[in-house]
Design an enzyme around this catalytic site. Structure first.
Site, mmCIF file in Angstrom:
data_model
loop_
_atom_site.group_PDB
_atom_site.id
_atom_site.type_symbol
_atom_site.label_atom_id
_atom_site.label_comp_id
_atom_site.label_asym_id
_atom_site.label_seq_id
_atom_site.Cartn_x
_atom_site.Cartn_y
_atom_site.Cartn_z
ATOM 1 N N ASP A 6 31.939 -85.247 -46.216
ATOM 2 C CA ASP A 6 30.709 -84.825 -46.894
ATOM 3 C C ASP A 6 30.519 -83.334 -46.611
ATOM 4 O O ASP A 6 30.182 -82.938 -45.496
ATOM 5 C CB ASP A 6 29.531 -85.649 -46.361
ATOM 6 C CG ASP A 6 28.191 -85.204 -46.944
ATOM 7 O OD1 ASP A 6 28.177 -84.335 -47.841
ATOM 8 O OD2 ASP A 6 27.146 -85.725 -46.493
ATOM 9 N N LYS A 13 30.379 -83.253 -42.623
ATOM 10 C CA LYS A 13 30.404 -84.529 -41.907
ATOM 11 C C LYS A 13 31.654 -85.290 -42.322
ATOM 12 O O LYS A 13 32.084 -85.216 -43.469
ATOM 13 C CB LYS A 13 29.151 -85.358 -42.223
ATOM 14 C CG LYS A 13 27.857 -84.753 -41.738
ATOM 15 C CD LYS A 13 26.664 -85.615 -42.107
ATOM 16 C CE LYS A 13 26.691 -86.956 -41.405
ATOM 17 N NZ LYS A 13 25.488 -87.777 -41.708
ATOM 18 N N TYR A 93 19.290 -88.538 -65.268
ATOM 19 C CA TYR A 93 19.446 -87.255 -65.948
ATOM 20 C C TYR A 93 20.049 -87.455 -67.342
ATOM 21 O O TYR A 93 20.953 -88.282 -67.516
ATOM 22 C CB TYR A 93 20.368 -86.341 -65.148
ATOM 23 C CG TYR A 93 19.685 -85.536 -64.053
ATOM 24 C CD1 TYR A 93 18.570 -86.023 -63.373
ATOM 25 C CD2 TYR A 93 20.172 -84.286 -63.693
ATOM 26 C CE1 TYR A 93 17.966 -85.293 -62.369
ATOM 27 C CE2 TYR A 93 19.573 -83.539 -62.685
ATOM 28 C CZ TYR A 93 18.467 -84.046 -62.033
ATOM 29 O OH TYR A 93 17.867 -83.310 -61.042
ATOM 30 N N GLY A 100 22.836 -83.501 -58.625
ATOM 31 C CA GLY A 100 23.645 -83.203 -57.451
ATOM 32 C C GLY A 100 24.371 -84.439 -56.952
ATOM 33 O O GLY A 100 23.775 -85.512 -56.808
ATOM 34 N N ASP A 102 25.459 -85.289 -54.084
ATOM 35 C CA ASP A 102 24.928 -85.858 -52.850
ATOM 36 C C ASP A 102 23.714 -86.726 -53.140
ATOM 37 O O ASP A 102 23.544 -87.802 -52.548
ATOM 38 C CB ASP A 102 24.600 -84.759 -51.836
ATOM 39 C CG ASP A 102 23.680 -83.683 -52.402
ATOM 40 O OD1 ASP A 102 23.568 -83.533 -53.641
ATOM 41 O OD2 ASP A 102 23.065 -82.958 -51.588
ATOM 42 N N ARG A 103 22.878 -86.285 -54.069
ATOM 43 C CA ARG A 103 21.729 -87.105 -54.460
ATOM 44 C C ARG A 103 22.194 -88.390 -55.151
ATOM 45 O O ARG A 103 21.672 -89.479 -54.878
ATOM 46 C CB ARG A 103 20.804 -86.318 -55.385
ATOM 47 C CG ARG A 103 20.038 -85.194 -54.705
ATOM 48 C CD ARG A 103 19.275 -84.356 -55.717
ATOM 49 N NE ARG A 103 18.268 -85.138 -56.418
ATOM 50 C CZ ARG A 103 17.685 -84.742 -57.552
ATOM 51 N NH1 ARG A 103 18.054 -83.601 -58.128
ATOM 52 N NH2 ARG A 103 16.762 -85.504 -58.125
ATOM 53 N N THR A 125 19.015 -79.066 -45.514
ATOM 54 C CA THR A 125 18.686 -77.687 -45.857
ATOM 55 C C THR A 125 17.612 -77.657 -46.930
ATOM 56 O O THR A 125 16.678 -76.856 -46.885
ATOM 57 C CB THR A 125 19.947 -76.952 -46.350
ATOM 58 O OG1 THR A 125 20.959 -77.036 -45.349
ATOM 59 C CG2 THR A 125 19.646 -75.500 -46.628
ATOM 60 N N THR A 178 -0.711 -70.002 -33.540
ATOM 61 C CA THR A 178 0.061 -69.702 -34.748
ATOM 62 C C THR A 178 1.187 -70.700 -34.972
ATOM 63 O O THR A 178 1.360 -71.229 -36.074
ATOM 64 C CB THR A 178 0.630 -68.279 -34.675
ATOM 65 O OG1 THR A 178 -0.457 -67.360 -34.625
ATOM 66 C CG2 THR A 178 1.493 -67.967 -35.886
#
Length: 251
Positions: A6, A13, A93, A100, A102-103, A125, A178
């Protein structure tokens, strides 16, 4: 034996699968020398029959991996791409290849796990959230900056915001420092995205029951908000097994 890879935005991975058994697995930086991977799989190299890859990194790194696999493993890797259908799962889609990969693989694997409607949240990410109906139809999804991208954007684009070195547990309450204010805001943004996904799945599928499935490096940070969620660390690699239809461990 199969070497599954992956190639994500920041990490590579891998795992070695023999029928339904994972014999070895690991991860490394996406830019790290592939010799590191070779060292870790050396004892399995002569037994490998195929290399299967899911990638979001583009042609240059994919070609580098392909050349490495051919030279050192004597195997031409198979790069899986998004499709229109896999068993009962249908890509939402209009141009299926634009989802994507991966999705797509995460959706396929998550539906196999849930056997019904599900919300798939990948916390890497980027944060991606996909909705899947009871009948397996992909209803669309959302893409947002991941936690580290959120934090990086604040620290790199502002002059006065300084954060503690270690990310604490995310919260939702107003903070009087903060760092705490930033982390609570991130928690509120992420849970707002997920809560909206839940609302939209109810609206689109008119189904009150669904499984929440989390994956990705920051998935554990969201479990305090959604203890009912199932964390599947290797969801994308599990999707590879589904799409390529070789013996898998999702039964």
């Amino acid at each position: 034996m199969i070497l599954e890879i992956d190639m994500g935005n920041t990490r590579l991975k891998w795992r070695i699968l023999n029928q339904r058994l994972v014999l070895a697995q690991g991860a490394m930086g996406i830019e790290a020398p592939l010799d590191l991977l070779l060292d870790r799989i050396e004892s399995y190299r002569t037994a490998l029959s195929s290399v299967t890859v899911v990638s979001v990194v583009g042609d240059l790194l994919e070609q580098k991996l392909a050349d490495w696999s051919i030279e050192y493993l004597k195997l031409q890797p198979v790069f899986v791409r998004s499709g229109a259908i896999c068993g009962p799962v249908r890509n939402g889609y209009s141009e299926p290849q634009m989802l994507g990969v991966d999705r797509w693989l995460g959706i396929v694997a998550a539906y196999r796990v849930s056997a019904g409607a599900c919300i798939v949240v990948s916390c890497g990410t980027a944060i991606t959230l996909d909705l899947v109906a009871q009948d397996g139809k992909h209803l669309g999804g959302f893409i947002a900056p991941g936690l580290n991208l959120m934090l990086d954007s604040l620290t790199s684009r502002t002059r006065q915001i300084k954060l503690d070195g270690v990310i604490p547990e995310l919260g939702l309450s107003p903070a009087v420092a903060t760092s705490g204010a930033v982390y609570s805001a991130c928690g509120a943004m992420l849970t707002g995205l997920i809560d909206n996904g839940m609302k939209q799945l109810h609206r689109l599928d008119q189904n009150t029951g669904f499984q929440m499935i989390f994956t990705g490096g920051d998935a554990a940070r969201l479990l305090s908000f959604y203890p009912q969620a199932l964390v599947v660390p290797d969801l994308v690699l599990d999707g590879l097994a589904c799409v390529l239809d070789y013996p898998q461990r999702l039964e």
